[in-house]
Enzyme design. Sequence first.
Site, PDB file in Angstrom:
ATOM      1  N   SER A 106      30.937  44.823  33.226  1.00  0.00           N
ATOM      2  CA  SER A 106      31.366  43.634  32.493  1.00  0.00           C
ATOM      3  C   SER A 106      31.023  42.308  33.145  1.00  0.00           C
ATOM      4  O   SER A 106      31.176  41.261  32.522  1.00  0.00           O
ATOM      5  CB  SER A 106      32.879  43.686  32.233  1.00  0.00           C
ATOM      6  OG  SER A 106      33.170  44.677  31.283  1.00  0.00           O
ATOM      7  N   SER A 136      32.359  42.592  29.313  1.00  0.00           N
ATOM      8  CA  SER A 136      33.333  41.820  28.577  1.00  0.00           C
ATOM      9  C   SER A 136      33.391  40.351  29.007  1.00  0.00           C
ATOM     10  O   SER A 136      34.004  39.534  28.334  1.00  0.00           O
ATOM     11  CB  SER A 136      34.722  42.449  28.768  1.00  0.00           C
ATOM     12  OG  SER A 136      35.092  42.454  30.149  1.00  0.00           O
ATOM     13  N   LYS A 171      38.195  33.745  32.977  1.00  0.00           N
ATOM     14  CA  LYS A 171      38.186  34.655  31.836  1.00  0.00           C
ATOM     15  C   LYS A 171      39.565  34.714  31.181  1.00  0.00           C
ATOM     16  O   LYS A 171      40.580  34.411  31.820  1.00  0.00           O
ATOM     17  CB  LYS A 171      37.758  36.038  32.350  1.00  0.00           C
ATOM     18  CG  LYS A 171      37.459  37.094  31.323  1.00  0.00           C
ATOM     19  CD  LYS A 171      36.914  38.336  32.052  1.00  0.00           C
ATOM     20  CE  LYS A 171      36.646  39.491  31.134  1.00  0.00           C
ATOM     21  NZ  LYS A 171      36.071  40.645  31.874  1.00  0.00           N
TER      22      LYS A 171
END
Length: 483
Positions: free
Chosen positions: A173, A149, A74
């Site tokens: 997330s 996210s 990420k």
Amino acid sequence: MRLDEYAVHDGTGLACLLTKGEVSPKELGRCVEQAVAAVNPALNAVIELYPDALETLPEVASATPFGGIATLTKDFPIEAGRPAEFGSRLAQGFRAGHDAVYWTRLRTGGLNNIGRTSSSEFGVPAATESPLYGATRNPWNPQRGVAGSSGGAAAAVAAGIVPFAQGSDGGGSIRNPAAFCGLIGLKPSRGRVTGAPNGNAPLLGLATAFMLTRSVRDTATLLDLCHGPDAGDGYEIAPPVGTYLDAIKHRPHGLRIALCTRSWSGVQIDPEVLAATRSAAERFASLGHHVEEASPDFDYPAFLQAQKVIWAADAAAHMPAMARHMNRSVEEALGTSVYALYRWGLAISGAQLIEALAVYDRVTRQVGRFLAGNDLLLTPTSAMLPEPIGTFNPNRAGIDVEGVFNDLAPKETFTALFNATGQPAISLPVGRSRDGLPIGIQLVARFGREDLLLATARQIEEDVESGPGVWGQGRPVIHAGNF
């Protein structure tokens, strides 16, 4: 290896091919490059691949559980020296100063980080539509979003770019992107995956990092590789009795499963999500488990207010430091949602923060007592189906803190609670809507019982895995295996 051959395997399957010498880590890296070229223009999930990492992939597999598999991380600080821009203009050009400890363990276990995936800005909005990199699209329907996210990670795994990808979860997330993209998303117990070298768990204990996967066996092996404390951690969670990979070989019997379809926030649950959750409950009952409708009793408005205070205080504490480091203005560089959270946080007092933490402690006790009487809690993951891109535009003008959390509510109604209380929770891909969109259900276990979560997940997986795709769902419209 052809791309269509590569894309059907989970990480364990690829590791077996590596062990047999039928493929090399470098060849798998080329498959990732080809997959990104084929599907990423339609998805916007992968921000970049690292040429140096691709060039140094070995020709021979390592003697590790995953043998040298290429994967993605990420857009957060994970690996020393790599870009970590949080999907934000404020952090554009920032690089991680050190390795996350859990990532060094995964790397030792045979993972190679060859690129990064998109995130919502600083992980705040529940839509991966960042001001820096734009919207990430859903492989099942590119007009739909991927939640947030860890949206880029979810899209990349679902589309067959990599067998698993790293994500993090501070309110849902990992779990919500997994649900929106038809994947497995585990949020481990607080402290199971250390946040070192910075601390036990980021965001005052709410957040943890882990992986989004296509198979329970990959999830178990990855957790075996990276769990455990680091020297200097302020507390240590009790270790598992055995390995998680061994745990999934055992079939649970007669579990007490509480089914909750009451929306704690009051947000309406989509009828198709509700139907999929009830169908999952029936499947558990057919396997011999005892399913009864029940819900933990807690003050949701007080919990939500405490969440706002903690998130906003964290933003107020960290955004100025990033602005100074990057020599930028917070006001000019932040997107509107994150800026609203930051501004609200500036007015929070120390007393308010202590009060919020006290609310979390009370809620943790209440949820803990509820789970003491149940082995598992079953809920929807998200209250809604994947929404059209732009529905919750996090960068729209005029949004305030109430608007930020109103946007989050349909996705975090059932997930954020367990970031507060620390129990392990997993999203499983058990349903599809009439339009073919994935639907996830969430299972929650007592603190530290990832073994039970994974064993139960494997029990369901065995029941559905005979069909094509992840858990018999078939293949998304946009998939590397189509090329």
